[in-house]
Design a protein around this motif. Structure first.
Motif, PDB file in Angstrom:
ATOM      1  N   ILE A  80       0.834  -1.207   0.000  1.00  0.00           N
ATOM      2  CA  ILE A  80       0.000   0.000   0.000  1.00  0.00           C
ATOM      3  C   ILE A  80       0.864   1.250   0.000  1.00  0.00           C
ATOM      4  CG2 ILE A  80      -1.609   1.363   1.388  1.00  0.00           C
ATOM      5  CD1 ILE A  80      -2.836  -1.326   2.317  1.00  0.00           C
ATOM      6  N   LEU A  81       1.861   1.295   0.875  1.00  0.00           N
ATOM      7  CA  LEU A  81       2.684   2.505   0.954  1.00  0.00           C
ATOM      8  C   LEU A  81       3.538   2.672  -0.295  1.00  0.00           C
ATOM      9  CD1 LEU A  81       3.580   4.985   2.370  1.00  0.00           C
ATOM     10  CD2 LEU A  81       5.081   3.617   3.839  1.00  0.00           C
TER      11      LEU A  81
ATOM     12  N   ALA B  84      -1.823   6.575   2.124  1.00  0.00           N
ATOM     13  CA  ALA B  84      -1.636   5.164   2.465  1.00  0.00           C
ATOM     14  C   ALA B  84      -2.554   4.784   3.627  1.00  0.00           C
ATOM     15  CB  ALA B  84      -0.183   4.897   2.814  1.00  0.00           C
ATOM     16  N   ALA B  85      -2.643   5.670   4.612  1.00  0.00           N
ATOM     17  CA  ALA B  85      -3.529   5.398   5.747  1.00  0.00           C
ATOM     18  C   ALA B  85      -4.990   5.351   5.295  1.00  0.00           C
ATOM     19  CB  ALA B  85      -3.335   6.459   6.823  1.00  0.00           C
TER      20      ALA B  85
ATOM     21  N   ALA C 105      -8.821  -1.059   2.322  1.00  0.00           N
ATOM     22  CA  ALA C 105      -8.102  -2.103   1.584  1.00  0.00           C
ATOM     23  C   ALA C 105      -8.703  -3.473   1.861  1.00  0.00           C
ATOM     24  CB  ALA C 105      -6.628  -2.094   1.968  1.00  0.00           C
ATOM     25  N   HIS C 106      -8.743  -4.304   0.811  1.00  0.00           N
ATOM     26  CA  HIS C 106      -9.256  -5.671   0.934  1.00  0.00           C
ATOM     27  C   HIS C 106      -8.067  -6.589   1.216  1.00  0.00           C
ATOM     28  CE1 HIS C 106     -12.410  -8.680   0.241  1.00  0.00           C
ATOM     29  NE2 HIS C 106     -11.463  -9.421  -0.324  1.00  0.00           N
ATOM     30  N   ILE C 107      -7.916  -6.989   2.480  1.00  0.00           N
ATOM     31  CA  ILE C 107      -6.769  -7.797   2.904  1.00  0.00           C
ATOM     32  C   ILE C 107      -7.298  -9.082   3.515  1.00  0.00           C
ATOM     33  CG2 ILE C 107      -4.704  -7.888   4.352  1.00  0.00           C
ATOM     34  CD1 ILE C 107      -4.728  -4.812   4.370  1.00  0.00           C
TER      35      ILE C 107
ATOM     36  N   ASP D 265      -6.824  -5.132  -6.873  1.00  0.00           N
ATOM     37  CA  ASP D 265      -7.953  -4.740  -7.714  1.00  0.00           C
ATOM     38  C   ASP D 265      -9.131  -4.270  -6.866  1.00  0.00           C
ATOM     39  OD1 ASP D 265      -6.492  -5.349  -9.920  1.00  0.00           O
ATOM     40  OD2 ASP D 265      -7.439  -7.278 -10.317  1.00  0.00           O
ATOM     41  N   LEU D 266      -9.495  -5.071  -5.893  1.00  0.00           N
ATOM     42  CA  LEU D 266     -10.631  -4.704  -5.052  1.00  0.00           C
ATOM     43  C   LEU D 266     -10.330  -3.487  -4.186  1.00  0.00           C
ATOM     44  CD1 LEU D 266     -11.937  -8.221  -3.890  1.00  0.00           C
ATOM     45  CD2 LEU D 266     -12.911  -6.705  -5.625  1.00  0.00           C
ATOM     46  N   SER D 267      -9.043  -3.264  -3.931  1.00  0.00           N
ATOM     47  CA  SER D 267      -8.647  -2.126  -3.095  1.00  0.00           C
ATOM     48  C   SER D 267      -8.409  -0.862  -3.901  1.00  0.00           C
ATOM     49  CB  SER D 267      -7.376  -2.476  -2.311  1.00  0.00           C
ATOM     50  OG  SER D 267      -7.541  -3.655  -1.553  1.00  0.00           O
TER      51      SER D 267
END
Length: 780
Positions: A665-666, A721-722, A728-730, A738-740
């Motif tokens: 993410i970051l 990022a936060a 986010a989809h984790i 993709d989902l995120s």
């Protein structure tokens, strides 16, 4: 060599100016290496390799200068390895060149003096010391050829070698860069650097940290290409057709709708032209607020329509625009103009406009080279740019003498009033020379000229080989045969061709016969934009003490003159069809070339000044990115900013999965922020010259606004990022990009920006706007 060149070098040595470095103390070392020759010849191949291994053990990791004994031994071993592997015993002057490279110098060596072997022996010497060496060339062909040609030499010295080309896979690249020495085109190293900068897994990085760069054709790479941005783009966008704007400018008439400067460098619309374009596009006022993008498109299309010439600046092949490298006469592989201009040329030619992707990262060649702790190089024309090599790279330059005295005759230019007279004299000279059996090499500046000359010669029944950007597949064979009896070769540019021309053909069978005829005759069709290219063409004759002649035929309407010094002296009394014997005209040609060289230097300096701050900003982002890629920075950041969500996810997916998701993410947000910053600075630079209307320094304004925009880049990336982490989809399988909505470009492509003509667009804009403003003021 000409006496003026020798005098200039002597003066530089006396004054201690750039280009005056002398191989002080090196010749005694080379003589000592000669004393080792007999003993080394007694060794088996295995024994020679053991001797190289012994030297490796002694000098591995040593700092500072090579001591005398090690210098002697590496020269002796290299000479013997070359003798066995290639049947070539290195000349003393070549070994002086090797030692000069080991001391971090750019050496000037004349064509045919064996630069390839010098570079290979220096590379092997650095490798024996435990250094990783990149031998940087100007193209894939030379990288592959030199690695394969010099491979047996490296092998005898126990040094591993590989090469990288455009076709190399990522795995092949990683394996190649792991060798002691890799031969690679400078562009490929740059593109690998860009791709590595965006890796999200440290295992995907292919390049080790830069160490030693030996730059072949150093002036071409470090000066001519230094300002060229290497670009990594992504995000497929089918592009929008610029056909409407192209049609709007296609019918404009010079003098009524637009005016171009005498040199063909800038073009701008007149009031009548603005009105015509507004009518064609159906807009009321191109200068109205909100029309800036449209106005820019019109100027770009006008530039493409009027100033960029098919078969000179570019070719159209297989439905695409392919740029011609003016310095080498080849198609410039993977090179584009800035997207707007490239699309405008495609529209001008009625082609489908190619995809335009956002720039993910970019790097200029100068910064790439400067990243190596140790840099050295060799070329046939270094002294002319010695001051630039010192200014931009802090490198010293020195010229090595030829192994045998150069007896080539460099005749004064033959001047003509215009192209027709020049070409007629050229064809006559070729025809008369060919009748004697003497080989002729003709150097032209562009594709259209080379093809025109070739067609004229064939009309006379003279067989000739034409080598240009349209088809260079038989390049090596054509050049190798250029010294054969009766050969006529027409080439767009000889710089970086990489193949020697031997009198009598590739095997030199008829060497003496050709030498008796005077050797190779080199004819230049007009001066190039820099003396270096003239000298590189001249240097094709007179190899290794052979006889030869060079002469340039120049028309006073050549592009060099009309673009850079159009105020030609009055030579009306001269014969319109014959040569012009006028000292003022000769000086004017020299002046035009100096102006062209000055313009190139100004462009280099301007690009460097605009890029300097951007480079430092990128280094700051990359340093932070490395912390994220290799450490726990991302996990620490997101756990601190979103402790509750972090704790919940840790319970469900585990610490390791969550930390990797945080890293992705970051990294995504950092890369996104940098790409946005590049887009902002590109738009800013394209319009920054408008600040001149308000009496601001454009470059100072650029630096101020760029720094203001960059000041919060990393903190913005952290904030985003936060925010992305919130949604986010984790899962246990990791981050679903993709989902995120964190998906990276599905494909990326690399290219080199051939030129940045936006300064010219800015000049045109200022000229036009200034005219409109003055008219408006008078009207009030």
């Amino acid at each position: 060599m000409g006496s003026s060149g020798a005098l200039a070098r002597s003066v530089r040595r006396l004054l201690g100016r750039p280009g005056s470095v002398q191989p002080t103390g090196l010749r005694p070392l080379v003589r000592r290496a000669g004393e080792r020759e007999a003993a080394l010849r007694e060794l088996s191949d295995a024994g020679l390799r053991e001797a190289a291994d012994a030297l490796r053990s002694r000098v591995q990791g040593a700092d500072g200068r090579w001591d005398d004994d090690a210098s002697v031994e590496v020269c002796a071993l290299g000479r013997e390895a070359a003798r066995r592997a290639l049947g070539e015993r290195a000349f003393d002057v070549q070994l002086v060149g090797v030692l000069s490279l080991l001391r971090g110098t750019v050496v000037e060596m004349a064509t045919g003096e064996g630069k390839t072997l010098v570079g290979a022996l220096a590379a092997a010497a650095f490798a024996l010391r435990g250094r990783r060496v990149h031998v940087l060339s100007v193209n894939d062909y030379l990288a592959r050829r030199d690695a394969e040609w010099m491979g047996p030499v490296y092998d005898l010295l126990g040094v591993s070698v590989a090469h990288v080309t455009q076709e190399s896979t990522r795995r092949e690249r990683r394996d190649a860069y792991a060798r002691d020495v890799v031969h690679v085109a400078v562009g490929e190293v740059g593109f690998d650097t860009l791709r590595d900068r965006l890796c999200t897994d440290s295992a995907d990085v292919v390049l080790p940290d830069p160490d030693v760069a030996i730059v072949d054709e150093a002036d071409a790479v470090m000066i001519d290409e230094a300002r060229i941005p290497l670009v990594l783009a992504g995000g497929i966008d089918p592009g929008t057709s610029d056909a409407e704007v192209a049609r709007a400018v296609a019918g404009l008439v010079e003098g009524r709708h637009y005016e171009a400067d005498a040199g063909g460098l800038t073009v701008h619309l007149t009031d009548a032209g603005v009105a015509e374009v507004e009518r064609a596009l159906g807009v009321a006022d191109l200068y109205a607020l909100g029309m800036e993008v449209r106005f820019s498109q019109v100027n770009v299309a006008l530039y493409a329509s009027v100033l960029l010439r098919r078969d000179v600046d570019y070719l159209v092949t297989e439905g695409s625009v392919r740029l011609v490298d003016a310095n080498r006469g080849r198609v410039a592989q993977r090179r584009r103009w800035p997207d707007g201009l490239h699309a405008a040329v495609e529209a001008k030619e009625g082609l489908t406009v190619g995809p335009r992707g956002e720039v993910l990262d970019q790097l200029i060649v100068q910064d790439l080279i400067a990243g190596y702790p140790t840099v050295c190089g060799m070329t046939g024309t270094a002294v002319i740019v010695a001051e630039q090599l010192r200014e931009f790279y802090r490198l010293e330059t020195g010229a090595l003498p030829t192994n045998l005295p150069c007896v080539r005759v460099d005749e004064p230019d033959r001047l003509y009033a215009g192209r027709e007279a020049r070409d007629a004299a050229l064809i006559d000279l070729i025809e008369r020379t060919h009748a004697t059996g003497r080989p002729v090499l003709v150097g032209s500046r562009d594709v259209s000229t080379s093809e025109r000359i070739g067609a004229a010669l064939r009309d006379l029944g003279l067989n000739c080989a034409v080598l240009n950007a349209r088809d260079d597949t038989e390049e090596a064979a054509i050049i190798a045969g250029a010294g054969a009896i009766g050969a006529i070769t027409v080439s767009t540019q000889m710089a970086g061709r990489g193949t020697d021309i031997r009198l009598g053909g590739p095997d030199g069978a008829d060497h003496d016969q050709v030498a008796d005829l005077g050797g190779l005759l080199v004819i230049g069709v007009g001066r190039y934009h820099t003396r270096r290219l003239d000298d590189q063409l001249r240097g094709r004759a007179g190899r290794q003490g052979d006889p030869g002649t060079s002469v340039f035929l120049t028309g006073l309407d050549d592009d060099l003159i009309t673009r850079h010094a159009p105020d030609v002296p009055d030579v009306s009394t001269a014969d319109a069809d014959g040569p012009i014997d006028d000292d003022a005209a000769r000086r004017h040609v020299e002046h035009a070339q100096r102006v062209a060289e000055g313009a190139l230097l100004d462009t280099h300096r301007t690009t460097w000044r605009y890029n300097r701050q951007l480079h430092l900003q990128r280094e700051e982002v990359l340093a932070h990115r490395r912390e994220v890629l290799h450490g726990d920075t991302a996990a620490d950041l997101l756990e601190e900013r979103r402790p509750d969500r972090w704790a919940r996810l840790r319970e469900t997916v585990g610490e390791a999965v969550l930390a990797e998701a945080a890293r992705q993410i970051l990294l995504y947000e950092l890369d996104r922020a940098w790409s946005d910053h590049l887009g902002f600075t590109t738009e800013l630079r394209e319009g920054i010259h408008l600040r001149a209307l308000g009496r601001q320094s454009p470059i100072m304004a650029f630096h101020a606004e760029t720094q203001h925009a960059f000041a919060t880049l990393i903190t913005r990336a952290h904030r985003r990022a936060a925010e992305s982490f919130d949604t986010a989809h984790i899962t246990g399988a990791g981050l679903d990009a993709d989902l995120s909505d964190l998906k990276r470009p599905g494909s990326t492509w690399t290219y080199m920006v051939h030129d940045n003509p936006f300064d010219s667009f800015a000049d045109a804009f200022l000229t036009t706007v200034g005219t409109r403003l003055r008219t408006a003021v008078r009207g009030d």
